[in-house]
Design a protein around this motif. Sequence first.
Motif, PDB file in Angstrom:
ATOM      1  N   THR D 116       0.826  -1.207   0.000  1.00  0.00           N
ATOM      2  CA  THR D 116       0.000   0.000   0.000  1.00  0.00           C
ATOM      3  C   THR D 116       0.862   1.260   0.000  1.00  0.00           C
ATOM      4  O   THR D 116       0.374   2.339  -0.294  1.00  0.00           O
ATOM      5  N   ARG D 117       2.144   1.114   0.363  1.00  0.00           N
ATOM      6  CA  ARG D 117       3.020   2.292   0.369  1.00  0.00           C
ATOM      7  C   ARG D 117       4.220   2.112  -0.553  1.00  0.00           C
ATOM      8  O   ARG D 117       5.199   2.844  -0.436  1.00  0.00           O
ATOM      9  N   ASP D 118       4.166   1.131  -1.443  1.00  0.00           N
ATOM     10  CA  ASP D 118       5.351   0.823  -2.257  1.00  0.00           C
ATOM     11  C   ASP D 118       4.872   0.316  -3.608  1.00  0.00           C
ATOM     12  O   ASP D 118       4.540  -0.855  -3.774  1.00  0.00           O
ATOM     13  N   ASP D 119       4.856   1.223  -4.592  1.00  0.00           N
ATOM     14  CA  ASP D 119       4.310   0.861  -5.897  1.00  0.00           C
ATOM     15  C   ASP D 119       5.097  -0.245  -6.572  1.00  0.00           C
ATOM     16  O   ASP D 119       4.525  -1.108  -7.227  1.00  0.00           O
ATOM     17  N   ALA D 120       6.411  -0.218  -6.410  1.00  0.00           N
ATOM     18  CA  ALA D 120       7.225  -1.259  -7.041  1.00  0.00           C
ATOM     19  C   ALA D 120       6.843  -2.621  -6.490  1.00  0.00           C
ATOM     20  O   ALA D 120       6.769  -3.615  -7.234  1.00  0.00           O
ATOM     21  N   LEU D 121       6.588  -2.651  -5.203  1.00  0.00           N
ATOM     22  CA  LEU D 121       6.199  -3.924  -4.603  1.00  0.00           C
ATOM     23  C   LEU D 121       4.838  -4.378  -5.120  1.00  0.00           C
ATOM     24  O   LEU D 121       4.633  -5.563  -5.398  1.00  0.00           O
ATOM     25  N   ARG D 122       3.924  -3.436  -5.269  1.00  0.00           N
ATOM     26  CA  ARG D 122       2.614  -3.811  -5.797  1.00  0.00           C
ATOM     27  C   ARG D 122       2.746  -4.402  -7.197  1.00  0.00           C
ATOM     28  O   ARG D 122       2.123  -5.418  -7.516  1.00  0.00           O
ATOM     29  N   SER D 123       3.576  -3.791  -8.027  1.00  0.00           N
ATOM     30  CA  SER D 123       3.775  -4.325  -9.377  1.00  0.00           C
ATOM     31  C   SER D 123       4.338  -5.736  -9.300  1.00  0.00           C
ATOM     32  O   SER D 123       3.925  -6.631 -10.049  1.00  0.00           O
ATOM     33  N   ARG D 124       5.291  -5.915  -8.406  1.00  0.00           N
ATOM     34  CA  ARG D 124       5.893  -7.237  -8.276  1.00  0.00           C
ATOM     35  C   ARG D 124       4.845  -8.276  -7.885  1.00  0.00           C
ATOM     36  O   ARG D 124       4.823  -9.383  -8.409  1.00  0.00           O
ATOM     37  N   ILE D 125       3.978  -7.900  -6.956  1.00  0.00           N
ATOM     38  CA  ILE D 125       2.943  -8.838  -6.532  1.00  0.00           C
ATOM     39  C   ILE D 125       2.000  -9.152  -7.683  1.00  0.00           C
ATOM     40  O   ILE D 125       1.682 -10.311  -7.957  1.00  0.00           O
ATOM     41  N   ARG D 126       1.567  -8.103  -8.361  1.00  0.00           N
ATOM     42  CA  ARG D 126       0.646  -8.326  -9.476  1.00  0.00           C
ATOM     43  C   ARG D 126       1.284  -9.226 -10.525  1.00  0.00           C
ATOM     44  O   ARG D 126       0.638 -10.147 -11.041  1.00  0.00           O
ATOM     45  N   ALA D 127       2.520  -8.978 -10.841  1.00  0.00           N
ATOM     46  CA  ALA D 127       3.184  -9.777 -11.872  1.00  0.00           C
ATOM     47  C   ALA D 127       3.383 -11.216 -11.415  1.00  0.00           C
ATOM     48  O   ALA D 127       3.105 -12.166 -12.164  1.00  0.00           O
TER      49      ALA D 127
END
Lengths: 211, 211, 211, 211
Positions: D116-127
């Motif tokens: 929720t505070r780290d866009d790069a991490l969100r992308s990684r999760i989605r991918a």
Amino acid sequence: MPIRSPASRTGRPRSATADAAILAATRAALVELGWSKLTLGDVATRAGVAKTTLYRRWAGKNELVVDAVAELFDELELPDSGSLAADIEGVVLQFAAILARPEAKSGLMAVVTEATRDDALRSRIRASVVDRQKRLVVEGRSRAQERGELPPETDPAAASRTEDLIFDMVAGAVVHRTLVSGEPVDEEWVRGFTLVLLRGLAGETAHPAAG
Amino acid sequence: MPIRSPASRTGRPRSATADAAILAATRAALVELGWSKLTLGDVATRAGVAKTTLYRRWAGKNELVVDAVAELFDELELPDSGSLAADIEGVVLQFAAILARPEAKSGLMAVVTEATRDDALRSRIRASVVDRQKRLVVEGRSRAQERGELPPETDPAAASRTEDLIFDMVAGAVVHRTLVSGEPVDEEWVRGFTLVLLRGLAGETAHPAAG
Amino acid sequence: MPIRSPASRTGRPRSATADAAILAATRAALVELGWSKLTLGDVATRAGVAKTTLYRRWAGKNELVVDAVAELFDELELPDSGSLAADIEGVVLQFAAILARPEAKSGLMAVVTEATRDDALRSRIRASVVDRQKRLVVEGRSRAQERGELPPETDPAAASRTEDLIFDMVAGAVVHRTLVSGEPVDEEWVRGFTLVLLRGLAGETAHPAAG
Amino acid sequence: MPIRSPASRTGRPRSATADAAILAATRAALVELGWSKLTLGDVATRAGVAKTTLYRRWAGKNELVVDAVAELFDELELPDSGSLAADIEGVVLQFAAILARPEAKSGLMAVVTEATRDDALRSRIRASVVDRQKRLVVEGRSRAQERGELPPETDPAAASRTEDLIFDMVAGAVVHRTLVSGEPVDEEWVRGFTLVLLRGLAGETAHPAAG
DNA sequence: AGATAACCGAGACGGTACGTCTCGTCTTGAT
DNA sequence: ATCAAGACGAGACGTACCGTCTCGGTTATCT
């Protein structure tokens, strides 16, 4: 003389016993491990103290060891043996005895080495260790002048210069013999050294630095 | 004198230039970083060499720095200035000049410190650095005796003892003044020191214990 | 709802304002730092309160954040817009708006995560946050039945099951879209979602769980 | 997918087995300790690997756990059971089974929270996690259309929107029931959920906005 | 000419210590 | 009994070097 807390009368006061425990643990670690293998984490463990407590009071290994070693030299005393030669021999032997202890050897030399690149550390060493011993030179010299063994000194600047010279010669020779030559500073060596030093100083003021 | 390869005439020989590059890089790193922040990885990088190459030739930081510093003292020479006092002053000034260089200060003191807990290292230092300078004491003393400035010495054991004493006093005083007192070893100090030393030594053997 | 003081009427009473200050400081810290970088020491400083005060009232970070976040959901209201679809859309948008706030996002998700290994925490969350919202489902459903938009429910167990299902579907979809998909819960999405949900529920009781 | 080494064919290659050992150790630690008590030092020890090796390949705890958890979802398969309802029920049960495992629960929720505070991490999760599952929605939907269970979709944008909606509803409801409600996703619940979902989707495209 | 063997650079490896940070507790004096 | 302040023991953090190892490739000498 650990780092002072920022003046405040509130909050829990620092443990008084922790300082002593830490310095003792530092000396014990110096004896067992020597300077280069001494770690602050290990010192903290030996002292029964958290690493944070240690870092709260000392900036690092150097400062801690200076304080731990400095305490060793507080026991030095100028014997009043009636003759300058005997006074010098007595104090040199005491000094050599301290320096022969492994915690002094490892610790003192190491911080002096570090001080070659750290002026603040050099000042700390001079204040904590060296200048406290210089009183022995001053007092011994004044006693000898009262006894007429050394000519009186009128020029205070020249007196200071001579004291510095004596100090460099005494401390330097003992340290060098102990640590570099690796030979013991025994009574025989001390007699020979004192003889040369005193004979050399005897006519000193007759032909002052101008030579 | 790096570690020797186990006798074998096959295989690729060691690069001759690597040794020199490594020692030079070590001195450069000593100047920039000092002993405690010098890392072998950094030395290898500076020398354009792999860490493996370095460890193949030296056992560790201590041995490497001894070799790197020992080379600095090869330039010491005994000036033939006609008088013992001038000879001593000359060589003391040379010695002090080398010791004033940061790579000598940091490096030499550090390995001496390490040697307090490592006999093999102390031997290495004595062989590589100290004994090579002792020739200056022996030669200077013999010249002075020929010139009649010092009384002849008949007992070789006493001669050796005296040489050791002189060496401890000279080296010790210079090192102490440079590193502990932090004062420069300038001509004035050297004149005062030499005066005391020579006057002290003058009657040394004439009245061995008379005081 | 902080920890109660062990019943006692002596001594200084707890500061009434401290609780509110601490919860507000917690939300502020959640916004600025997020859950993982939020520290209780920092919250105490922000609230102008000692750490001790904080620990006296909450067991730890988890419990504190649950209370801080729970307050956010008190503002949820069921709009009386005349149609079930509009009611649902209204409440979903409100819920999504709260969940979009960083303190809700970080805080709520984090304590739910912690609750996967801590039953007491899960109960606390259900009591403080979840069950308080379930009234919206119950009330909305009953209104719709009065209006004839949903068939009446006679079996209370089946009603409870259906309410749970609705709640999981609504809350789950909104949370997933907001936090995992990272897409906004806008009016278009809410319309689509509500359409599917209502059409799915329309015949629900006609063919109960048996399918 | 750990951090890539900067393209180079020299030097010792990375241990192939270390990656697998680290990811397995991470999952084991998640089961035993949960997210918040998992430490990278402990993971390294469990994997028989140095902490440095771990940091050389992953930027931190978040990235490591994403990779460790992502592997769990590779076993998801779309059963070909002949009816859309049965297909959905099958895949939802599989998904719920994985999510019920403690390493998935703790790990996945925690990284979603961090994201929720780290866009790069969100992308990684989605991918790594989400998009890999979306194939199930796409494929299931297309099979159902072939079987005539769902109306054909002509507008690709609307199809994508619908897929996203389905995904948010399915994943969201299962996650919410498992982690927030704390109730099991058993066959009964799945039947009820699937019924509502399918009935809701049945007329979806027929009356796009009619409500 | 080809084989053999020690060398070379690069860089990953298992470790250890670093100095910092936060935890939750404890001890002060003051209210 | 509570408060603000701050020291305390504990332990994880992420980094830096240690000295070793494993690669592909490079010179040498010895068949």
